[in-house]
Design a protein around this motif. Structure first.
Motif, PDB file in Angstrom:
ATOM      1  N   GLU A 111      16.370   8.037  14.576  1.00  0.00           N
ATOM      2  CA  GLU A 111      15.466   7.060  14.577  1.00  0.00           C
ATOM      3  C   GLU A 111      14.104   7.515  14.570  1.00  0.00           C
ATOM      4  O   GLU A 111      14.025   8.849  14.884  1.00  0.00           O
ATOM      5  N   GLY A 112      13.049   6.731  14.051  1.00  0.00           N
ATOM      6  CA  GLY A 112      11.984   7.271  14.178  1.00  0.00           C
ATOM      7  C   GLY A 112      10.906   6.655  13.089  1.00  0.00           C
ATOM      8  O   GLY A 112      11.259   5.864  12.352  1.00  0.00           O
ATOM      9  N   THR A 113       9.429   7.015  13.189  1.00  0.00           N
ATOM     10  CA  THR A 113       8.591   6.384  12.569  1.00  0.00           C
ATOM     11  C   THR A 113       7.646   7.051  11.711  1.00  0.00           C
ATOM     12  O   THR A 113       7.346   8.421  12.461  1.00  0.00           O
ATOM     13  N   ALA A 114       7.385   7.190  10.506  1.00  0.00           N
ATOM     14  CA  ALA A 114       6.504   7.804   9.640  1.00  0.00           C
ATOM     15  C   ALA A 114       5.553   6.876   9.321  1.00  0.00           C
ATOM     16  O   ALA A 114       5.767   5.730   8.783  1.00  0.00           O
ATOM     17  N   LYS A 115       3.954   7.197   9.392  1.00  0.00           N
ATOM     18  CA  LYS A 115       2.942   6.303   9.130  1.00  0.00           C
ATOM     19  C   LYS A 115       2.333   7.053   7.957  1.00  0.00           C
ATOM     20  O   LYS A 115       1.799   8.231   7.921  1.00  0.00           O
ATOM     21  N   ILE A 116       2.314   6.349   6.568  1.00  0.00           N
ATOM     22  CA  ILE A 116       1.454   7.002   5.572  1.00  0.00           C
ATOM     23  C   ILE A 116       0.154   6.026   5.216  1.00  0.00           C
ATOM     24  O   ILE A 116       0.323   4.998   5.156  1.00  0.00           O
ATOM     25  N   SER A 117      -0.838   6.971   5.276  1.00  0.00           N
ATOM     26  CA  SER A 117      -2.171   6.315   4.979  1.00  0.00           C
ATOM     27  C   SER A 117      -2.411   6.630   3.522  1.00  0.00           C
ATOM     28  O   SER A 117      -2.246   7.906   3.062  1.00  0.00           O
ATOM     29  N   PHE A 118      -2.891   5.719   2.339  1.00  0.00           N
ATOM     30  CA  PHE A 118      -2.843   6.164   0.997  1.00  0.00           C
ATOM     31  C   PHE A 118      -3.945   5.267   0.328  1.00  0.00           C
ATOM     32  O   PHE A 118      -4.518   4.268   0.945  1.00  0.00           O
ATOM     33  N   VAL A 119      -4.354   5.659  -0.761  1.00  0.00           N
ATOM     34  CA  VAL A 119      -5.211   4.877  -1.721  1.00  0.00           C
ATOM     35  C   VAL A 119      -4.404   4.642  -2.948  1.00  0.00           C
ATOM     36  O   VAL A 119      -4.005   5.604  -3.659  1.00  0.00           O
ATOM     37  N   ALA A 120      -4.369   3.228  -3.147  1.00  0.00           N
ATOM     38  CA  ALA A 120      -3.606   2.776  -4.539  1.00  0.00           C
ATOM     39  C   ALA A 120      -4.466   3.234  -5.758  1.00  0.00           C
ATOM     40  O   ALA A 120      -5.759   3.069  -5.709  1.00  0.00           O
ATOM     41  N   ILE A 121      -3.865   3.879  -6.587  1.00  0.00           N
ATOM     42  CA  ILE A 121      -4.743   4.328  -7.872  1.00  0.00           C
ATOM     43  C   ILE A 121      -4.230   3.670  -9.026  1.00  0.00           C
ATOM     44  O   ILE A 121      -5.069   2.953  -9.872  1.00  0.00           O
ATOM     45  N   THR A 122      -2.842   3.775  -9.487  1.00  0.00           N
ATOM     46  CA  THR A 122      -2.516   3.516 -10.975  1.00  0.00           C
ATOM     47  C   THR A 122      -1.892   2.056 -10.900  1.00  0.00           C
ATOM     48  O   THR A 122      -1.055   2.065 -10.278  1.00  0.00           O
ATOM     49  N   PRO A 123      -2.382   1.271 -11.515  1.00  0.00           N
ATOM     50  CA  PRO A 123      -1.985  -0.220 -11.678  1.00  0.00           C
ATOM     51  C   PRO A 123      -0.580  -0.145 -12.309  1.00  0.00           C
ATOM     52  O   PRO A 123      -0.335   0.703 -13.286  1.00  0.00           O
ATOM     53  N   GLY A 124       0.267  -1.023 -11.846  1.00  0.00           N
ATOM     54  CA  GLY A 124       1.564  -1.246 -12.477  1.00  0.00           C
ATOM     55  C   GLY A 124       2.437  -1.554 -11.422  1.00  0.00           C
ATOM     56  O   GLY A 124       2.161  -1.817 -10.363  1.00  0.00           O
ATOM     57  N   SER A 125       3.769  -1.718 -11.622  1.00  0.00           N
ATOM     58  CA  SER A 125       4.724  -2.213 -10.732  1.00  0.00           C
ATOM     59  C   SER A 125       5.831  -1.105 -10.383  1.00  0.00           C
ATOM     60  O   SER A 125       6.306  -0.538 -11.452  1.00  0.00           O
ATOM     61  N   TYR A 126       5.905  -1.040  -9.277  1.00  0.00           N
ATOM     62  CA  TYR A 126       6.661   0.250  -8.655  1.00  0.00           C
ATOM     63  C   TYR A 126       7.962  -0.301  -7.687  1.00  0.00           C
ATOM     64  O   TYR A 126       7.614  -1.117  -6.998  1.00  0.00           O
ATOM     65  N   THR A 127       8.870   0.682  -7.708  1.00  0.00           N
ATOM     66  CA  THR A 127      10.129   0.193  -6.525  1.00  0.00           C
ATOM     67  C   THR A 127      10.194   1.495  -5.791  1.00  0.00           C
ATOM     68  O   THR A 127      10.245   2.848  -6.399  1.00  0.00           O
ATOM     69  N   VAL A 128      10.408   1.095  -4.369  1.00  0.00           N
ATOM     70  CA  VAL A 128      10.839   2.438  -3.484  1.00  0.00           C
ATOM     71  C   VAL A 128      12.282   2.006  -3.170  1.00  0.00           C
ATOM     72  O   VAL A 128      12.418   0.639  -3.002  1.00  0.00           O
ATOM     73  N   MET A 129      13.074   2.678  -2.739  1.00  0.00           N
ATOM     74  CA  MET A 129      14.484   2.251  -2.573  1.00  0.00           C
ATOM     75  C   MET A 129      15.433   3.175  -1.550  1.00  0.00           C
ATOM     76  O   MET A 129      14.948   4.410  -1.460  1.00  0.00           O
ATOM     77  N   ILE A 130      16.320   2.896  -1.057  1.00  0.00           N
ATOM     78  CA  ILE A 130      17.305   3.754  -0.353  1.00  0.00           C
ATOM     79  C   ILE A 130      18.187   4.325  -1.381  1.00  0.00           C
ATOM     80  O   ILE A 130      18.781   3.625  -2.157  1.00  0.00           O
ATOM     81  N   PRO A 131      18.046   5.665  -1.637  1.00  0.00           N
ATOM     82  CA  PRO A 131      18.768   6.273  -2.741  1.00  0.00           C
ATOM     83  C   PRO A 131      20.334   5.833  -2.651  1.00  0.00           C
ATOM     84  O   PRO A 131      20.840   5.762  -1.644  1.00  0.00           O
ATOM     85  N   GLY A 132      21.088   5.826  -3.826  1.00  0.00           N
ATOM     86  CA  GLY A 132      22.455   5.496  -3.861  1.00  0.00           C
ATOM     87  C   GLY A 132      22.859   4.046  -3.729  1.00  0.00           C
ATOM     88  O   GLY A 132      24.096   3.832  -3.472  1.00  0.00           O
TER      89      GLY A 132
END
Length: 142
Positions: free
Chosen positions: A108-129
């Motif tokens: 268990e734990g937490t990661a915090k990401i700060s970012f700037v969105a750059i390239t327009p489009g549709s994207y997916t993040v997923m749990i591998p497998g």
């Protein structure tokens, strides 16, 4: 005559009326961040509730939390290439990577990401497998 030339030069250097007033720290100032709903890694639970709508050039933060119920990762290399990652914070340790393809949680734990969105489009993040729709999160950058 000299005052007229200075006034004309100042007018040419002025920002257009549509420019943003970000202040001294610019886009990266904490007041310009949009905090997104968190992603949750948990065995048998949905990764995200809805599609994330982002604006190209917008500064965002997102927490990715694992409940420790299983060893789980989140992958989305296409999404991570479409954003500029300012930092990843894990246990108050700030990491400034050149790129990310995935994050894996062994416990268990937490990661915090700060970012700037750059390239327009549709994207997916997923749990591998996994193949279930609830094990994916969609991001749309406009």
């Amino acid at each position: 005559m000299r005052m007229i030339a200075i006034a004309a030069l100042a007018g040419m250097l002025a920002l257009p009326a549509t420019a943003h007033e970000f202040g001294p720290a610019g886009l990266m100032d904490r007041t310009n961040r949009t905090e997104l709903p968190p992603l949750t890694l948990a065995s048998g639970k949905p990764l995200a509730e809805e599609t994330y709508q982002l604006k190209s050039g917008g500064y965002y933060t997102i927490e990715i939390t694992s409940d420790g119920s299983a060893e789980l990762a989140i992958a989305g290399p296409e999404f991570f290439r479409a954003i500029w990652i300012n930092e990843v914070v894990i246990n108050d340790i700030e990491i400034r990577p050149l790129g990310v393809a995935s994050l894996e949680f062994d416990d268990e734990g937490t990661a915090k990401i700060s970012f700037v969105a750059i390239t327009p489009g549709s994207y997916t993040v997923m749990i591998p497998g996994t193949t279930g729709e609830s094990q994916r999160a969609s991001f749309v950058i406009k």
